[in-house]
Design an enzyme around this catalytic site. Structure first.
Site, PDB file in Angstrom:
ATOM      1  CE  LYS A 187      24.663  80.489 -44.103  1.00  0.00           C
ATOM      2  NZ  LYS A 187      23.932  81.567 -44.787  1.00  0.00           N
TER       3      LYS A 187
HETATM    4  N1  GLU Z   1      25.417  84.801 -45.996  1.00  0.00           N
HETATM    5  C1  GLU Z   1      24.482  85.504 -46.798  1.00  0.00           C
HETATM    6  C2  GLU Z   1      23.075  84.914 -46.673  1.00  0.00           C
HETATM    7  O1  GLU Z   1      22.782  84.224 -45.753  1.00  0.00           O
HETATM    8  C3  GLU Z   1      24.899  85.662 -48.242  1.00  0.00           C
HETATM    9  C4  GLU Z   1      25.287  84.453 -48.984  1.00  0.00           C
HETATM   10  C5  GLU Z   1      25.941  84.748 -50.327  1.00  0.00           C
HETATM   11  O2  GLU Z   1      26.099  85.898 -50.675  1.00  0.00           O
HETATM   12  O3  GLU Z   1      26.283  83.778 -50.992  1.00  0.00           O
HETATM   13  O4  GLU Z   1      22.230  85.182 -47.470  1.00  0.00           O
END
Ligand code: GLU
Length: 433
Positions: free
Chosen positions: A123
């Site tokens: 993240k």
């Molecule tokens: N931001 C999204 C989540 O929290 C998707 C992350 C992604 O597709 O890599 O699941």
């Protein structure tokens, strides 16, 4: 193009015993500790999983439109990559911190493992209010941040995606900045791009679609017919709106939705297709002509069959968990339930289907996008939705089995499924060097 507005982890509405806000990493570690009590996993592996493998912290200077230079702080946290490249969103939000990125990267590791995707967790984010930047400034910020984290991302290393405050356009700039320096077009470095440059059809709707699918499966598990179910949805961004509209199409009665200013409530059911989403028209929910306008707090306490917090993090806390009247909670946002809030809900016997399962449609279609990019071949929307449906039902079945076999909460069950897969991979690979 809309930003993924479900994934905030606002830290102003929660609690710990010493009255300090509970951070995402604290919640994630507590959840991990709770789940490992139910399963036989090498404690050395668990010890490793309590820590990120790497956190890149960078400063990101940009020239504002007025010619001044402003410097922002950005992060990219890698949690674990035993099952494949790191994967996770990139958020632009004023409250982004190192700890928040680490906690959210841990959730991505479990989310990918619950879905049995060949990815680990990551993240990232920049502590910035994107609403205060022009489009040109956002582009400069994204391109410079990409340059600063170039060494840690890549299609086989770490693949960012949209998250709170970022969208398809942000991913397009990121892909372009990365590709220009590499000297070749590398669509697989990000997911959630516009389809014209390798994005997947159905990616934007996917988190909401998975929330709807998991709500459907959970209602069936509890013998509650969809046609008789009343549902309150906190939020009306991409996740909440897509979930609400699908569930309404499938026969449920959506009695409440909300935006940052408050909630609208109609016990006979809202026409969710007629309400503009946050991305279509920000903060339009409470302007609708409906019988009742409530506060967001009142929405969380409505006597409904299903409550779906799909807006921001840390909304079900020790202050309000005793007042929740829903029979079932499905987490659409990442981290909507604090540790203390979760304990109260568990004691009260209210099932909470966790975020790492319910909203995992986003990263699942990201995986489909990555496959399409590697193969340079686009899938039809029908194929994306069919494969998403089958991945979600498979994951639900796995979590259901763990839930029934271990007699644990749904969150612990999802953790058990994820941790067993991750631990098995760690044991097979061993510790290096
Ligand atoms: N931001 C999204 C989540 O929290 C998707 C992350 C992604 O597709 O890599 O699941």
């Amino acid at each position: 193009m809309s930003s993924e507005s479900t994934t905030s982890n606002r830290q102003d509405a929660t609690e710990t015993t010493d009255n300090e806000p509970e951070t995402a990493v604290e919640i994630a570690r507590r959840q991990l500790e709770h789940a490992v009590g139910h399963v036989d996993i090498d404690p050395n592996v668990i010890e490793r999983l309590k820590h990120p493998t790497k956190v890149q912290e960078v400063t990101v200077p940009i020239e504002r439109d007025d010619g001044t230079v402003e410097v922002f702080t950005g992060y990219r946290a890698h949690h674990d990559s035993v099952r494949g490249p790191h994967k996770g969103g990139l958020r632009f939000h004023p409250e982004v911190t190192r700890d928040e990125c680490v906690g959210l990267s841990m959730w991505m590791t479990w989310k990918c493992a619950v879905m049995d995707l060949p990815f680990g967790g990551a993240k990232g984010g920049i502590a910035v209010n994107p609403k205060e930047l022009s489009s040109d400034e956002k582009e400069r910020l994204t391109r410079r941040f990409t340059e600063e984290i170039r060494g840690v991302i890549g299609p086989m290393k770490d693949i960012p995606a949209p998250d709170m405050g970022t969208d398809q356009q942000t991913m397009a700039w990121l892909m372009d900045a990365y590709s220009m320096q590499e000297g070749e077009t590398i669509p697989g470095v990000v997911t959630g791009k516009p389809p014209v440059i390798g994005g997947s059809k159905g990616r934007e709707e996917a988190p909401g679609r998975s929330v709807a699918i998991i709500t459907r499966e959970a209602l069936e598990y509890y013998d509650q017919p969809m046609a008789e179910a009343t549902i309150a949805m906190q939020g009306f961004g991409s996740v909440a709106a897509n979930a609400a509209r699908l569930l309404e199409d499938w026969g449920a009665t959506i009695v409440a939705v909300s935006d940052v200013n408050g909630a609208i409530y109609d016990p006979s059911g809202l026409e969710t297709h007629d309400i503009p989403t946050h991305n279509e028209q920000p903060e339009a929910v409470t302007e609708q002509d409906v019988p009742h306008v409530l506060t967001n707090d009142e929405l969380l306490e409505l006597d409904v069959d299903v409550l779906v917090p799909a807006a921001v993090g840390n909304v079900l806390t020790e202050d309000n968990a005793s007042d929740v009247s829903a029979d079932l909670i499905v987490e659409g946002a990442n981290g909507p339930t604090t540790s203390a809030g979760g304990e109260i809900l568990a004691d009260r016997g209210i099932p909470v289907i966790p975020d790492i399962l319910a909203n995992a449609g986003g990263v699942t279609v990201s995986y489909f996008e990555w496959l399409q990019d590697i193969n340079r071949r686009a899938w039809s929307l029908e194929r994306v939705n069919d494969e998403l449906e089958s991945e979600m039902v498979d994951a639900w079945t796995d979590v259901c089995e763990a839930h029934d076999a271990h007699d644990v909460t749904w969150r612990d069950a999802a953790y058990i499924v994820a941790l067993l897969r991750i631990a098995e991979a760690h044991e097979a690979r061993g510790l290096w060097p």
